[in-house]
Design an enzyme around this catalytic site. Structure first.
Site, short mmCIF file in Angstrom:
data_model
loop_
_atom_site.label_atom_id
_atom_site.label_comp_id
_atom_site.label_asym_id
_atom_site.label_seq_id
_atom_site.Cartn_x
_atom_site.Cartn_y
_atom_site.Cartn_z
N LEU A 6 0.84 -1.19 0.00
CA LEU A 6 0.00 0.00 0.00
C LEU A 6 0.88 1.25 0.00
O LEU A 6 1.58 1.52 0.98
CB LEU A 6 -0.92 0.00 1.22
N GLY A 9 -0.97 6.77 -0.28
CA GLY A 9 -1.20 7.96 0.51
C GLY A 9 -0.08 8.97 0.43
O GLY A 9 1.07 8.66 0.10
N GLN A 78 -5.38 4.08 -7.11
CA GLN A 78 -6.48 4.43 -6.22
C GLN A 78 -6.73 5.93 -6.38
O GLN A 78 -6.04 6.75 -5.79
CB GLN A 78 -6.12 4.08 -4.77
N GLY A 83 -9.36 4.67 2.08
CA GLY A 83 -9.09 3.70 3.12
C GLY A 83 -8.33 2.50 2.60
O GLY A 83 -8.20 2.26 1.39
N THR A 84 -7.80 1.71 3.54
CA THR A 84 -6.95 0.59 3.20
C THR A 84 -7.73 -0.55 2.52
O THR A 84 -7.18 -1.22 1.64
CB THR A 84 -6.24 0.07 4.44
N GLY A 135 -3.86 -0.06 15.55
CA GLY A 135 -4.86 -1.10 15.59
C GLY A 135 -4.42 -2.13 16.61
O GLY A 135 -3.23 -2.48 16.67
N ASN A 160 -1.25 -4.06 15.72
CA ASN A 160 -1.32 -4.56 14.35
C ASN A 160 -0.16 -3.97 13.55
O ASN A 160 0.04 -2.75 13.52
CB ASN A 160 -2.67 -4.14 13.76
N HIS A 308 28.28 26.61 6.42
CA HIS A 308 29.21 27.42 7.21
C HIS A 308 28.81 27.43 8.68
O HIS A 308 27.69 27.83 9.03
CB HIS A 308 29.24 28.88 6.72
#
Length: 391
Positions: A6, A9, A78, A83-84, A135, A160, A308
């Site tokens: 994925l 994004g 996408q 969303g995933t 998650g 997760n 510098h």
């Protein structure tokens, strides 16, 4: 195992660094973050890589092409980041049979992914001290019993890792409804799968989530742990390279420079004269560290320069940023508390953290940047300014 990565994004929490690149393409050591994901997937047995792309998709496509690591590469677009679960739905037509899904902005270990691939269906988890930011997975005897996204009262300390191995039938479960966050969540897909099948929980002993700029600094620190000494660029006889220092071909190190590894100096970078670089640090392609400049535990992206009399500590300089003479990044609070940063004054959980200096920023001479300050793309500071708030 076909693997979906994925990478659609922008990564708004990583701004200003993502103004000119999607988060998965930000550099970790010598290659983009997503390349580390792809490398781990291929080493674990991936037979095809499918990238879901969106924001600045050509950046991803031009880097990975049609083959990477000896396996074919395909792309799913996408158009709106919904969303995933939606991202996976865009990609499943490119895979056959069981498939894995990996976040393109996480750091994975190949051995952990190999174990995940062996236990379809499965989800990876790791133990964390504050699971409320992730998650959270609930388990019973090695079996997943539930998953909830960023709960106020986490049911466990098992985060997760954004790594899933789905059976072929899971593609029928992707049509989940929008969550309270207004997105179609892959965690909801996993919840539906848990109700139908036994899902194995696979513990990951190595994992990192790159969500904020200071996480990018941590990812580079981790990557440099395996850096080996290799000197292929032009190094002056009066320079001193100590320990694990890699100087790529095309880099130049002038007289009086001291480099304490681990330090990676990329192609086209120029160092010195009389500069001091302490690791873990990455000086990116065509970046410049000049006379009497000290750099410690920092990341200079492509074309960034501190030419510098400056100090750059625990900081990130975006592409093309230029520090005026005498610019100093403060990186330690007087009360010794962890540095906070970002619009929401978020704790970085780092005792030392300097500044995030966006692409094209120019600081005036003798600018002082307080710990945790973030300068947006193309910002300027005046000579002698003390900057104690984001701008």
């Amino acid at each position: 195992m076909d693997v979906i990565i994925l990478a659609a994004g922008r990564g708004t929490r990583m701004c200003p660094l993502t103004d000119g690149a999607p988060k998965p393409m930000l550099p970790v050591a010598d290659r983009p973050l997503a390349a580390h994901v792809a490398d781990a997937a291929v080493s674990a047995g991936a037979e095809k890589l499918v990238f879901t792309v969106g924001y600045r998709s050509t950046d991803v496509e031009s880097f990975f092409g049609t083959e990477y690591g000896g396996v074919p590469v395909e792309y799913a677009h996408q158009p709106t980041r919904s969303g995933t679960a939606d991202a996976v739905a865009m990609a499943v037509t490119h895979v056959d049979g069981a498939f894995a899904v990996l976040n393109g902005d996480n750091v994975y270990d190949a051995a952990n992914l190999a174990r995940l691939f062996e236990h379809v269906p499965a989800v990876g988890y790791t133990r964390v001290s504050d699971p409320s930011a992730y998650g959270v997975v609930s388990t019973d005897g090695g079996t997943v019993t539930g998953i909830v996204e960023k709960p106020a009262n986490p049911p466990s300390n098992l985060a997760n890792t954004g790594a899933y191995a789905f059976p072929d039938g899971a593609r029928k479960l992707l049509d989940v409804q929008e969550s309270e966050r207004g997105e179609r969540e892959l965690t909801d897909v996993l919840g539906r799968l848990v109700d139908r099948e036994t899902v194995t929980a696979v513990e990951f002993d190595s994992w990192a989530d790159v969500a904020y700029p200071w996480d990018l600094l941590s990812a580079n620190e981790q990557a440099l742990e395996s850096l080996e000494r290799a000197v292929n660029g032009a190094v002056h006889a009066d320079a001193s390279l100590r320990g694990r220092v890699t100087v790529e071909a095309g880099a130049t190190i002038d007289a009086g420079v001291v480099v304490d590894g681990p330090v990676l100096i990329r192609d086209g970078a120029t160092i010195g004269p009389n500069a001091y670089i302490r690791g873990p640090t990455v000086v990116g392609p065509d970046a410049a560290v000049g006379h009497a400049v000290e750099v410690k535990n920092s990341l200079l992206l492509s074309g960034a320069s501190a030419n510098h009399l400056s100090y750059v500590g625990d900081s990130i300089l975006g592409p093309g940023a230029n520090l005026g003479a005498g610019t100093v990044t403060a990186n330690l609070r007087h009360d010794d508390e962890p540095v906070h940063a970002g619009d929401d004054d978020r704790p970085t959980n780092r005792r030392k953290f300097g500044a995030v200096i966006g692409p094209g920023v120019k600081t005036g001479i003798n600018t002082s940047l307080q710990p945790g300050v973030m300068l947006s793309t193309d910002t300027w500071t005046k000579p002698g300014e003390v900057v104690d708030a984001d701008r």
